[in-house]
Design a protein around this motif. Structure first.
Motif, short mmCIF file in Angstrom:
data_model
loop_
_atom_site.label_atom_id
_atom_site.label_comp_id
_atom_site.label_asym_id
_atom_site.label_seq_id
_atom_site.Cartn_x
_atom_site.Cartn_y
_atom_site.Cartn_z
N MET A 117 5.09 10.40 -1.51
CA MET A 117 4.73 8.95 -1.04
C MET A 117 4.90 9.11 0.69
SD MET A 117 6.20 5.19 -1.69
CE MET A 117 5.96 5.18 -3.61
N ASN A 118 4.10 8.60 1.23
CA ASN A 118 4.37 8.69 2.91
C ASN A 118 5.69 7.82 3.20
OD1 ASN A 118 3.47 8.29 5.70
ND2 ASN A 118 2.87 6.21 5.17
N PRO A 119 6.41 8.32 3.83
CA PRO A 119 7.67 7.71 4.26
C PRO A 119 7.58 6.24 4.51
CG PRO A 119 7.63 9.82 5.11
CD PRO A 119 6.21 9.62 4.50
N GLY B 289 0.79 -1.13 0.14
CA GLY B 289 -0.10 0.02 0.10
C GLY B 289 0.85 1.24 -0.13
N VAL B 290 0.71 2.16 -0.83
CA VAL B 290 1.41 3.55 -0.95
C VAL B 290 0.49 4.60 -0.87
CG1 VAL B 290 3.46 2.52 -2.12
CG2 VAL B 290 1.44 3.19 -3.50
N LYS B 291 0.52 5.54 0.00
CA LYS B 291 -0.28 6.60 0.27
C LYS B 291 0.27 7.89 -0.12
CE LYS B 291 -3.55 8.87 3.35
NZ LYS B 291 -4.16 8.79 4.86
N ARG B 292 -0.44 8.96 -0.72
CA ARG B 292 0.12 10.12 -1.17
C ARG B 292 -0.33 11.09 -0.07
NH1 ARG B 292 -2.21 14.51 -3.88
NH2 ARG B 292 -1.05 15.63 -5.37
N VAL B 293 0.72 11.75 0.62
CA VAL B 293 0.56 12.74 1.79
C VAL B 293 1.39 13.84 1.43
CG1 VAL B 293 0.26 10.72 3.38
CG2 VAL B 293 2.60 11.75 2.89
N VAL B 294 1.04 14.93 2.25
CA VAL B 294 1.92 16.13 2.49
C VAL B 294 3.38 15.50 2.57
CG1 VAL B 294 2.35 18.24 3.62
CG2 VAL B 294 0.12 17.58 3.08
N ASP B 295 4.15 16.08 1.89
CA ASP B 295 5.60 15.82 1.89
C ASP B 295 5.96 16.05 3.49
OD1 ASP B 295 8.37 15.22 0.21
OD2 ASP B 295 8.66 16.87 1.91
N ALA C 30 -3.11 10.44 -7.14
CA ALA C 30 -2.62 9.33 -6.43
C ALA C 30 -1.68 8.39 -7.56
CB ALA C 30 -3.50 8.48 -5.84
N LYS C 31 -1.97 8.74 -8.68
CA LYS C 31 -1.25 8.13 -9.87
C LYS C 31 0.12 8.20 -9.64
CE LYS C 31 -1.52 9.46 -13.77
NZ LYS C 31 -1.45 10.37 -15.19
N ASP C 32 0.45 9.65 -9.36
CA ASP C 32 1.85 10.09 -9.25
C ASP C 32 2.70 8.99 -8.27
OD1 ASP C 32 1.39 11.97 -11.05
OD2 ASP C 32 0.96 13.46 -9.60
N THR C 33 2.01 8.95 -7.21
CA THR C 33 2.52 8.27 -6.04
C THR C 33 2.99 6.59 -6.71
OG1 THR C 33 1.46 9.19 -4.44
CG2 THR C 33 2.22 7.33 -3.77
N LEU C 34 1.89 5.90 -7.24
CA LEU C 34 1.90 4.87 -7.74
C LEU C 34 3.19 4.60 -9.04
CD1 LEU C 34 -1.47 3.44 -8.70
CD2 LEU C 34 0.04 2.37 -7.13
N ARG C 35 3.20 5.70 -9.67
CA ARG C 35 4.54 5.83 -10.63
C ARG C 35 5.74 5.66 -9.85
NH1 ARG C 35 3.47 3.79 -15.34
NH2 ARG C 35 1.21 4.39 -16.01
N THR C 36 5.70 6.50 -9.03
CA THR C 36 6.87 6.43 -7.94
C THR C 36 7.30 4.91 -7.65
OG1 THR C 36 6.57 8.61 -7.29
CG2 THR C 36 8.25 7.19 -5.89
N ALA C 37 6.30 4.31 -7.01
CA ALA C 37 6.25 2.87 -6.63
C ALA C 37 6.68 1.80 -7.71
CB ALA C 37 4.89 2.41 -6.17
N LEU C 38 6.33 2.30 -9.14
CA LEU C 38 6.49 1.51 -10.18
C LEU C 38 8.23 1.68 -10.48
CD1 LEU C 38 3.65 1.86 -12.50
CD2 LEU C 38 4.17 -0.05 -10.92
N ALA C 39 8.56 2.99 -10.34
CA ALA C 39 9.99 3.36 -10.70
C ALA C 39 10.75 2.61 -9.73
CB ALA C 39 10.06 4.69 -10.88
#
Lengths: 441, 258
Positions: free
Chosen positions: B35-37, B6-12, B68-77
């Motif tokens: 992405m949540n640390p 699970g990856v959550k998009r949060v305030v940096d 949240a797609k951006d967070t997923l892209r980071t996870a994929l990367a």
């Protein structure tokens, strides 16, 4: 044609510590002038594409590099620059992150991105350590991209994987002790053997970034321009490797005004014999190689200016809010406001020019010369002026190396000289304007 | 072994948050999101499992609005093989309008559909800080859970883990049969950078999009946020010259001594 260039390299040393001065400086100064470094964590993910980040991948690239810079580049910059040492470990990290081959096809170990991506990496690195960035530029643009664009498949397969990985550190040799902006005045020559199977190179090359990394020996591998015929444009490009008989380190250039963590050298070619397989492109055909690579070189140098300016403006803005004089924050005074506002406007103008040109720069062709020169002309002087204003706004703190502006101020000046002097840009631009332009866009 | 993260998009984490003028929550406009640390730790662990061949596939799941797609892209990367985006209404704040119970319910649906053997989550998100999603998900699935993981060892892929977890008094080692839910603490690992070649490769990976409202899960919040206020600004202290002065101040100014 222009170009004189600096090269550089560095050894390693421990990370910088803040010393005496910090005791005298209020916290605000400290916070304002340093990149955020909230622990050792990396950060990730933000928004979608925008003008400065043409695609999501560019956006992710920028965030990755910025995060890396905050955690690993910023903390080492002061020490390596003070000691005039090349940080080989930091350089190697750039390879691990896939940045050394940013424009190279994946099959040769690269990341397959474009000029915009190259600008993003240079801008972000330069915001913390222009010297490390200059070494990066000499390696990744002047050697790696140059060979990617101009070399044969055999040459790419042989040299690019190790260069993209960072196990070799490379550079390019164009300027000479007596020929910089007047590049075709070069006297280094390569004479073919009677059977035509090899060339013998004689001459000296000056201001070679990454020309040495340890101060004792040459760098690993270079693209070397040399005269191969009687005509003024009879120039060819060769690959010369460390250890070839006759290829020696002339001198490590010491005491540079800025870019001190990037090693610069004079390299000497005393009858260096190279096989025909070392010839890149056609014999007497290096003008094309040169033209192709000069544009990306100029644009990435402009990106370095943009990075320097951004950091300086952030410092001015933070300090201007916090520092008080006569009972008010200094950014309430018109004189300081002019420094900050002028800088921001010029920075944004330059940055837009830069990314507009980068978006249209085809790395495999020529034809963006006017604006490649134009962006470098504008962004480098802009960076120097912005750094100067930042030093003025920060006063004593700006003048000391502990707080970085002083270093950026010195580093910025190189950008007006290396990779094409301002005067070279003036000359080229007016030539192109007179030849091709009647009405402007 | 199939692993879901699970990856959550949060305030940096480095952003100094401000409160909205209407006190409805922290300001999310023009704020850097990441992405949540703790999710990064979970993601890193999953990629490591993939690298050691303990995991056959890593699926990243994010529940949130379009961005949240951006967070997923980071996870994929970072190394996930594919992504699942459970799309929520853009009007719903994932930091307070979407509660752990709803999130756990949505994750349960994804777990069941994807047939995963191990769910890795952050121990908490740094916005809501509830630390409830993992335990609730384990409870709903009837699976074992190991929270605050500091070390994960695969005893037998697909069958058995050994998890060292952080507690207030030290660490505890659990033997965890799979399938299970594990939540990551900060010391579990050091998340990697998404390298440039991997950023480029992530472009070609697939992200399935599901709509949260259509998944048969009750998303209604059980709590209402009345107002959000910043903590009171701490006043500067004074340095006293002597014990006598301290006692005097405690009596006369602080009023804590008679």
């Amino acid at each position: 044609m222009m170009l004189s260039r600096l090269s550089t390299k560095l050894p390693l040393a421990p990370y910088c510590r803040r010393q005496c001065l910090s005791l005298l400086v209020p916290d605000v100064v400290d916070q304002g002038l340093r990149l955020r470094s909230a622990g050792a964590r990396r950060r990730s993910t933000t928004g979608a594409s925008d003008f400065f980040n043409p695609t999501e991948e560019h956006q992710q690239l920028r965030e990755m590099v910025r995060s890396f810079v905050e955690n690993e580049v910023d903390p080492q910059a002061l020490q390596y620059n003070r000691e005039e040492k090349f940080n080989a470990e930091a350089f190697k990290r750039l390879g691990e992150l896939g940045l050394l081959g940013v424009t190279v096809a994946p099959q040769y170990g690269g990341s397959g991105m474009d000029a915009s991506a190259a600008c993003i990496v240079h801008e972000e690195l330069s915001a913390a350590d222009p010297a490390l960035c200059l070494s990066y530029l000499a390696h990744s643009m002047l050697f790696v991209n140059n060979l990617e664009q101009n070399g044969s498949d055999e040459q790419r397969s042989r040299f690019l994987p190790s260069a993209c990985e960072g196990s070799t550190i490379a550079g390019m040799c164009m300027s000479e002790p007596g020929a910089g902006t007047d590049v075709l005045g070069m006297t280094t020559k390569a004479v073919p053997s009677p059977d035509g199977l090899s060339f013998k190179i004689d001459g000296a090359k000056m201001w070679i970034t990454n020309g040495t990394t340890d101060g004792l020996t040459t760098g690993d591998v270079f693209l070397v321009y040399a005269r191969t015929g009687p005509g003024r444009q009879d120039i060819s490009m060769f690959i010369v490797e460390k250890g070839m008989p006759g290829f020696e380190l002339g001198q490590k250039i010491e005491g540079k005004c800025g870019m001190r963590a990037s090693m610069t050298a004079e390299l000497v070619f005393d009858g260096v014999e190279v096989g025909r397989e070392s010839l890149v492109g056609d014999e007497n055909g290096a003008m094309l190689c040169m033209m192709r690579n000069l544009e990306i070189e100029r644009v990435t140098l402009a990106a370095m200016g943009v990075g320097i300016a951004r950091r300086c403006i952030e410092a001015m803005n933070t300090y201007g809010k916090e520092r008080k004089a006569f009972g008010s924050p200094i950014n309430s005074f018109g004189q300081i406001q002019k420094h900050i506002a002028d800088s921001y406007a010029e920075y944004m103008a330059g940055k837009h020019y830069l990314y507009a040109v980068a978006a249209n720069l085809d790395l495999s062709s020529t034809g963006n010369g006017l604006d490649a020169d134009g962006t470098k002309l504008y962004c480098t002087t802009m960076a120097k002026n912005v750094a100067d204003r930042a030093m003025q706004v920060l006063g004593g703190y700006g003048y000391c190396d502990e707080y970085q502006i002083e270093r950026l101020w010195r580093d910025a000046k190189l950008l007006e000289i290396g990779g094409g002097t301002l005067e070279a840009h003036h000359k080229n631009m007016v030539r192109d304007l007179a030849k091709n332009m009647v009405t402007l866009p | 072994m199939r692993v879901m993260v699970g990856v959550k998009r949060v305030v940096d984490y480095a952003v100094k948050v401000r409160i909205q003028p209407d006190k409805a929550g922290v300001e999310l406009k023009n704020v850097k999101m990441s992405m949540n640390p703790f999710c990064e730790n979970a993601m890193e662990e999953a990629v490591k499992l993939k690298e050691t061949k303990a995991a056959s596939e890593v699926i990243a799941v994010s529940i949130g609005p379009k961005a949240a797609k951006d967070t997923l892209r980071t996870a994929l990367a970072m190394g996930a093989d594919r992504g699942v985006h459970v799309m929520t209404d853009d009007a719903v704040r994932t930091d307070q309008g979407l509660e752990p119970l709803a999130v756990a319910g949505l994750l349960k649906k994804v777990v069941e559909e994807q047939k995963v053997d191990l769910v890795l989550l952050g121990k908490q998100s740094i916005d809501g800080d509830c630390s409830q999603t993992g335990p609730m998900l384990a409870g709903m699935l009837g699976w074992p859970q190991a929270t605050f993981a500091a070390k994960v060892t695969v005893v037998e892929a697909g069958k058995q883990l050994e998890v060292e977890r952080e507690t207030d008094t030290g660490t505890q080692v659990l033997s965890v049969p799979l399938p299970a839910v594990v939540t990551a603490d900060l010391r579990l690992n050091e998340p990697r950078y998404a390298t440039l070649p991997n950023i480029m490769k992530a472009k070609k990976k697939t992200v399935d999009v599901l709509t949260a409202a259509d998944m048969g899960v009750d998303l209604k919040p059980r709590t209402t946020v009345i107002e959000v206020v910043p903590p009171p600004v701490r006043q500067g202290g004074v340095i006293v010259e002597s014990v006598d002065e301290l006692i005097d101040k405690l009596k006369t100014e602080a009023g804590v001594l008679q």
